[in-house]
Write an enzyme that holds these catalytic residues in place. Structure first.
Site, PDB file in Angstrom:
ATOM      1  N   ASP A   1       0.848  -1.179   0.000  1.00 32.59           N
ATOM      2  CA  ASP A   1       0.000   0.000   0.000  1.00 32.59           C
ATOM      3  C   ASP A   1       0.887   1.233   0.000  1.00 32.59           C
ATOM      4  O   ASP A   1       1.809   1.337   0.812  1.00 32.59           O
ATOM      5  CB  ASP A   1      -0.870   0.014   1.266  1.00 32.59           C
ATOM      6  CG  ASP A   1      -2.347   0.078   0.956  1.00 32.59           C
ATOM      7  OD1 ASP A   1      -2.712   0.891   0.089  1.00 32.59           O
ATOM      8  OD2 ASP A   1      -3.126  -0.665   1.558  1.00 32.59           O
TER       9      ASP A   1
ATOM     10  N   ASP B   1      -3.381   4.460  -2.280  1.00 33.44           N
ATOM     11  CA  ASP B   1      -4.540   4.864  -1.484  1.00 33.44           C
ATOM     12  C   ASP B   1      -5.115   6.188  -1.993  1.00 33.44           C
ATOM     13  O   ASP B   1      -4.370   7.100  -2.355  1.00 33.44           O
ATOM     14  CB  ASP B   1      -4.078   5.012  -0.028  1.00 33.44           C
ATOM     15  CG  ASP B   1      -5.211   5.232   0.943  1.00 33.44           C
ATOM     16  OD1 ASP B   1      -6.106   4.377   1.010  1.00 33.44           O
ATOM     17  OD2 ASP B   1      -5.202   6.276   1.643  1.00 33.44           O
TER      18      ASP B   1
ATOM     19  N   HIS C   1     -11.094  -3.820   2.907  1.00 35.71           N
ATOM     20  CA  HIS C   1     -11.038  -3.454   4.322  1.00 35.71           C
ATOM     21  C   HIS C   1     -11.954  -2.290   4.673  1.00 35.71           C
ATOM     22  O   HIS C   1     -12.015  -1.892   5.843  1.00 35.71           O
ATOM     23  CB  HIS C   1      -9.598  -3.102   4.702  1.00 35.71           C
ATOM     24  CG  HIS C   1      -9.060  -1.933   3.939  1.00 35.71           C
ATOM     25  ND1 HIS C   1      -8.793  -1.996   2.590  1.00 35.71           N
ATOM     26  CD2 HIS C   1      -8.757  -0.674   4.317  1.00 35.71           C
ATOM     27  CE1 HIS C   1      -8.348  -0.830   2.177  1.00 35.71           C
ATOM     28  NE2 HIS C   1      -8.320  -0.002   3.203  1.00 35.71           N
ATOM     29  N   ASP C   2     -12.654  -1.717   3.682  1.00 32.34           N
ATOM     30  CA  ASP C   2     -13.531  -0.576   3.938  1.00 32.34           C
ATOM     31  C   ASP C   2     -15.006  -0.890   3.761  1.00 32.34           C
ATOM     32  O   ASP C   2     -15.847  -0.048   4.090  1.00 32.34           O
ATOM     33  CB  ASP C   2     -13.175   0.580   2.983  1.00 32.34           C
ATOM     34  CG  ASP C   2     -11.870   1.253   3.333  1.00 32.34           C
ATOM     35  OD1 ASP C   2     -11.522   1.314   4.521  1.00 32.34           O
ATOM     36  OD2 ASP C   2     -11.175   1.719   2.397  1.00 32.34           O
TER      37      ASP C   2
ATOM     38  N   GLU D   1      -6.646   3.225  -6.005  1.00 36.25           N
ATOM     39  CA  GLU D   1      -7.938   3.178  -5.303  1.00 36.25           C
ATOM     40  C   GLU D   1      -8.738   4.401  -5.720  1.00 36.25           C
ATOM     41  O   GLU D   1      -8.317   5.536  -5.471  1.00 36.25           O
ATOM     42  CB  GLU D   1      -7.747   3.186  -3.784  1.00 36.25           C
ATOM     43  CG  GLU D   1      -9.089   3.102  -3.055  1.00 36.25           C
ATOM     44  CD  GLU D   1      -9.033   3.523  -1.593  1.00 36.25           C
ATOM     45  OE1 GLU D   1      -9.891   3.039  -0.829  1.00 36.25           O
ATOM     46  OE2 GLU D   1      -8.175   4.332  -1.213  1.00 36.25           O
TER      47      GLU D   1
END
Length: 536
Positions: free
Chosen positions: A101, A203, A327-328, A266
């Site tokens: 990430d 990200d 993860h969100d 993302e």
């Protein structure tokens, strides 16, 4: 996987690990790098090709690692740089790839860059962050909001100005209009690429550039009370600015300086704006993440339309990708129901493009209930009671029925899902027709049939709850038939082609069955059909 294949990311299956929750080896209740190394045999057996790790860098953990205080080290919670070097060697020895990430939009307020920047107005790093005077009549510079609640501006008493933070106040945004900032982050990328990482997932990449005039964002006329407060305004000036594509092209050039690496972005934007992140002449992100399946109505017609719209919107030569969980967002087995989780998996792994799995989805992990006193997610803490908490999809991996699900010898940092004693890797591995064994069979079939990797996508009209499409390429055509409903359904052979054989059913009990006249599907069943020659 061929380690030298420049297009490996087109052929591979990606697997996201949330390191805090994968495997703990030092009994502190938090997963670590040594735990990932320990579980590499499991990942190989599952059949995945690339691991993407959520952040593992030093952090005060205000946003659980997305607030980075040092971009070129490992947080002691996860281990040491030596552990990382061991991990990357082990990953490559296993024939897998490792993606990190990259969090370039913001740092921690404890990062040395920000400590310098806020020390005085004339500090040499002042321009590394976004500082503005307040309005003459008082108050923040404009109406931009934090995605985690409240204003996006924080007043700094020392220098009398405001700094912008799209997320927590402890996460000041970097100023990506500053060439020094860009070069500093590109140096970070080179640091990890030289260590052998195979690319980055970037990200909130659409946030990097903000409006140069800092204009107020317009109100959202469709805002509904009870939704997250930041949705009350549209992010017209605080995200997705035209100049962001220049930055992404620069990032891509850094990536292209190393062999066989990938840049993933993302991006939570509508499809027609998301595909712009491939860049002119495909010189941007190789894979801007496509999150359309995370929020769609789970129906054959809705999904058929999303796939068609996406395929139509893709620039010529662009490679598609699909995501079902991360993860969100709430766990897929809870979003679509456990009965449909296998159908969702078959969809993900048979659409054209690179699939990304989220750890635990292969064992049907569900959204865990988190009581108010167990909340760790800062979003939920800042905006409680409306269901924005992300802890429920970040609970520890369920390895066994042992205490703490075999994840740790100590109490885990988040509570386990209540069903872990039954729904775990050890148990499911021993059940021939379990969801875990279905995932293994599905990934194995994908690797065996080139049509499922590189073949063209050809829709066949959706009928009721049935989603039907072909993947045609080297080796001929395979047909995928998915029943997104709970009731049995039949499809005439004229729709799927005659002389078909079931290569795989989501129930794992029909392989080799010849289809004559009609294909009968049970409720919540999907099948992959080929000609008998494909079955060998």
């Amino acid at each position: 996987m061929d380690q030298g294949d420049k297009n490996w990311w087109r052929h591979g299956v990606f697997y996201q690990i949330y390191p805090r929750s994968f495997q703990d080896t030092n009994a502190d209740g938090v997963g670590d790098l040594a735990g990932i190394i320990e579980r590499l045999p499991y990942l190989r057996e599952l059949g995945i090709d690339a691991i993407w790790l959520s952040p593992i860098f030093p952090s005060p953990m205000a946003d659980l690692g997305y607030d980075i205080s040092d971009y070129t080290d490992i947080d002691p919670m996860f281990g040491t740089m030596e552990d990382f070097d061991t991990l990357i060697a082990a990953v490559h020895d296993s024939g897998l790839k490792l993606i990190l990430d990259l969090v370039p939009n913001h740092t921690s307020d404890q990062h040395p860059w920000f400590i310098e920047s806020r020390s005085s107005r004339d500090n040499r790093k002042r321009g590394w962050y976004i500082w503005r005077d307040g309005k003459p009549e008082g108050g923040p510079p404009n109406n931009w909001l934090s995605e985690f609640g409240g204003s996006g501006w924080e007043h700094d008493e020392t220098t009398g100005q405001y700094y912008y933070h799209a997320f927590l106040t402890q996460q000041p945004d970097l100023n990506w209009r500053n060439p020094q900032v860009r070069e500093a982050i590109y140096d970070v990328m080179r640091f990890w690429l030289r260590k052998g990482v195979d690319g980055f997932r970037v990200d909130v990449i659409w946030h990097l550039i903000k409006d140069a005039k800092f204009r107020d964002n317009p109100p959202n006329s469709h805002y509904v009370e009870g939704r997250p407060p930041h949705e009350a305004i549209l992010t017209q000036y605080s995200t997705d600015q035209p100049e962001v594509h220049e930055v992404i092209a620069e990032m891509r050039r850094v990536i292209d300086g190393f062999d066989s690496c990938v840049l993933i972005g993302e991006i939570y934007l509508p499809l027609h704006r998301m595909v712009a992140y491939y860049g002119n002449d495909l010189a941007g992100a190789q894979m801007p993440f496509n999150f359309a399946l995370l929020s769609t109505l789970w129906s054959a017609h809705s999904i058929e339309k999303i796939v068609a719209d996406y395929e139509r919107a893709l620039p010529a030569g662009a490679w598609p990708n699909w995501v079902l969980g991360n993860h969100d967002r709430p766990r897929v087995a809870s979003r679509v129901g456990p009965e449909q989780a296998r159908v969702a998996a078959m969809l993900l792994l048979t659409l054209r493009g690179t699939p990304t799995l989220y750890y635990g989805d292969e064992i049907g992990m569900r959204q865990a209930m988190i009581s108010p006193d167990q909340v760790r997610d800062p979003f939920e803490k800042n905006v409680p009671g409306i269901g924005v908490g992300r802890d429920g999809c970040r609970t520890p991996m369920q390895w066994s029925a042992r205490p703490h699900a075999g994840f740790s010898m100590a109490k885990p940092w988040l509570p386990l899902a209540h069903d872990f004693a039954r729904e775990n890797v050890i148990n499911l591995d021993a059940v021939p027709d379990s969801i875990l064994n279905f995932y293994k069979a599905l990934i194995a079939l994908r690797k065996k049939l080139p049509q499922l990797v590189t073949g063209a996508y050809q829709p066949v009209a959706a009928q009721g709850d049935i989603l039907l499409y072909r993947r045609e390429g080297e080796g001929g055509a395979v047909v995928i038939a998915l029943n997104l409903g709970a009731e049995p359904a039949s499809i005439a052979s004229s729709s799927i082609g005659f002389g078909r054989e079931i290569l795989l059913s989501t129930m794992l009990d029909r392989q080799g069955e010849q289809v004559q006249g009609t294909l009968d599907l049970r409720g919540n069943e999907g099948v992959i059909l080929g000609t008998p020659a494909h079955a060998g």
